[in-house]
Design a protein around this motif. Structure first.
Motif: not given
Length: 433
Positions: A218-219, A404-408, A417-420, A422-427
Motif C-alpha cells: 500500500r505504500h 490518495g489517488i493510487e490507493r483509490a 499492489h499499489v506499484r501498478e 502510477i506510470p513510474f512508482p517510487r518506493m
C-alpha cells in the motif's frame, strides 16, 4: 487522407482512413498478414492481402516485429467477429521504425518476474493490463476534479517545497534550498486552510511525499493526493462529502471504463454496490471488531495495514471510522468537546480488505490549543506563525480530508499492489526508471 484514432473507427465504416500505431501482435496465413495494431486508444486488426497490395507493402508488413511503429491506410469494414467490431482492409503501409529481430522487445507473453517488469516499467506500461489501469487512473482523476468543480470548489495549488512538517517529522524528505533547507510536502492541507478562509470551499491536487520506510503493498514514497477543505464545516460534513465523492468516482468509472475493468477481470458487481449511505463506526467500535477477530490491539493503538484489512473485510461498502485517540493524530486535529481524549477525525477504509483511502477531519480552531499542540509535538513555532495567524484573524470551524489517488486506483481496479497504479512508482527500494 484522414488520420483517426482506433477508438473513433466506428464513425468511419466504409471510408478509407489512416491509422498510426504499433504492432501489438501479428499472424500470417501465407498470402494474408493479420496485424494487430494498437495506438493508445484501442486495438484493431489490419488485414494485408497479398493480391491487393503492392509487393513492397506486403513485404513491409511481413517484416514487422512486435512493437514496431507503423502507419496503415485502408478501408474500415464492420465485422462482428472482430474484438472491437471492426477491421481495416489495408491498401498502403509505412514503417516508422522496425524493432530489430536481433534485439527483440524484451517483454514477451511468457512469465516475467516482478523485478524484471519494474526494471522495464518504461516498456511494461505498453501492455494491455497496464494501459487499462492507467486509463482508469485518468478517469478517477477527471471524475474527482469534476466532482469538486461542479460543487463550487476552487482549485488552489499548494507548495511542494515547505519549511516544516505537516504530518510526522520522521517522514520528511529534506532538500537543500539555497543557503537554507526545505522539505518535500507531505500534504497541502495547512495551506488549504488559508485558502479556504479566503474562498470558502477549496481543493488542491498534486504530488505528496512521505519518507516512511514501509515496504508494503500500500505504500509509495511519492503519490498524488486530492485534498478538499471547507470553512464552517464539521467532521460530519466531511463524512458526507467523502461518501459522495467516492460514490461519484466509482459510478463514473463504471459508466466510462467498463472495458478496462473487464480487461482487468474486475468483479463489477462489487463496485456496483458503492452508493450512499456508507457504514460509520467509531474507533471504539473498530477496536472491538479487531479484538473479536483475534487482534491484540488495545484502545489507544494505531491501526496497521492488517488491522485495516480486518475491519474493511466486514463490509461490502467503504466504512467510515471516526474519532480516533487524539494522541495518535496530527497536532492540528480538533478534540471532541464531549470526549477530549478523542479527535474529530475520520478515515475511510475501502472494502475487500483494501484499507484506508481517505483520511481527514475537523481542524483545531483555537489559537491557544494550537500553541499547546505544537509544544506537545515538539514542532518549531516560528515555522507555523503564519498558520497561527489563521486562528487570530477570523477563525471558524473548518474541516477537510485527503484521498490518495493510487490507493483509490488499487481498490477500484482490484489490484494486489499499489506499484501498478502510477506510470513510474517510487518506493522504498526503487527510484528507477
Amino acid at each position: 487522407m484522414t488520420h483517426i484514432y482506433i477508438e473513433d473507427i466506428g464513425r468511419h465504416t466504409g471510408q478509407e482512413v489512416t491509422l498510426r500505431g504499433w504492432v501489438h501482435n501479428k499472424r500470417s496465413s501465407g498470402k494474408i498478414q493479420f496485424l494487430i495494431m494498437r495506438d493508445g486508444t484501442g486495438t484493431i486488426q489490419a488485414v494485408v492481402v497479398k493480391s491487393v497490395v503492392s509487393p513492397e507493402v506486403f513485404a513491409a508488413a511481413d517484416s514487422l516485429t512486435h512493437e514496431s511503429s507503423f502507419e496503415v491506410t485502408g478501408k474500415v469494414r464492420e465485422d462482428a467477429r472482430a474484438p472491437g467490431g471492426y477491421e481495416l482492409d489495408v491498401t498502403a503501409l509505412k514503417v516508422y521504425q522496425e524493432v530489430s529481430k536481433e534485439e527483440p522487445f524484451p517483454i514477451t507473453p511468457k512469465e516475467h518476474g516482478i523485478e524484471f517488469l519494474m526494471d522495464h516499467r518504461h516498456l511494461w506500461i505498453r501492455s494491455t493490463r497496464q494501459r487499462a489501469i492507467l486509463k482508469i487512473r485518468h478517469e478517477i482523476i477527471k471524475a474527482t476534479r469534476d466532482f469538486f468543480d461542479d460543487r463550487g470548489f476552487t482549485l488552489c495549488d499548494t507548495p511542494i517545497l515547505t519549511p516544516a512538517a505537516c504530518e510526522g517529522t520522521t517522514t520528511l524528505f529534506e532538500v537543500k534550498y539555497f543557503e537554507d533547507k526545505a522539505f518535500l510536502t507531505q500534504s497541502g492541507q495547512l495551506y488549504n486552510e488559508a485558502t479556504a478562509i479566503a474562498l470558502g470551499k477549496v481543493y488542491c491536487f498534486g504530488p505528496t511525499f512521505r519518507a516512511e520506510k514501509s515496504k508494503t503493498r500500500r505504500h509509495l514514497t511519492e503519490f498524488w493526493m486530492v485534498e478538499p477543505e471547507v470553512a464552517y464545516a464539521t467532521v460530519e460534513d466531511m463524512m458526507d462529502l467523502a461518501e459522495q465523492l467516492i460514490s461519484f468516482v466509482v459510478q463514473r468509472v463504471l459508466e466510462r471504463r467498463t472495458n478496462e475493468l473487464k480487461a482487468l477481470e474486475r468483479d463489477l458487481s462489487k463496485l456496483e454496490k458503492i452508493a450512499p449511505p456508507f457504514p460509520r463506526i467509531s474507533y471504539d467500535d473498530a477496536v472491538r471488531i479487531l479484538q473479536q477477530h483475534g487482534s491484540e490491539l488495545q484502545w489507544g493503538g494505531d491501526f496497521g495495514g492488517g488491522d485495516e484489512t480486518i475491519i474493511s473485510q466486514q463490509f461490502d461498502k467503504p466504512v467510515v471510522v471516526h474519532r480516533y485517540p487524539s494522541a495518535i493524530k496530527a497536532f492540528y486535529m480538533e478534540p471532541d468537546q464531549d470526549r477530549p481524549e478523542v479527535a474529530l477525525c475520520l478515515d475511510v477504509l475501502a472494502p475487500e480488505g483494501y484499507g484506508e483511502i481517505i483520511g481527514g477531519g475537523q481542524r483545531a480552531s483555537s489559537y491557544d490549543l494550537l500553541i499547546q499542540r505544537l509544544k506537545e509535538h515538539d514542532l518549531p513555532r516560528e515555522a507555523f506563525e503564519w498558520y497561527l495567524d489563521l486562528r487570530k484573524f477570523g477563525s471558524v470551524p473548518h474541516a477537510g480530508f485527503g484521498m490518495g489517488i493510487e490507493r483509490a486506483v488499487t481498490w477500484i481496479c482490484g489490484l494486489d499492489h499499489v506499484r501498478e497504479t502510477i506510470p513510474f512508482p517510487r518506493m522504498l527500494y526503487r527510484l528507477n526508471p
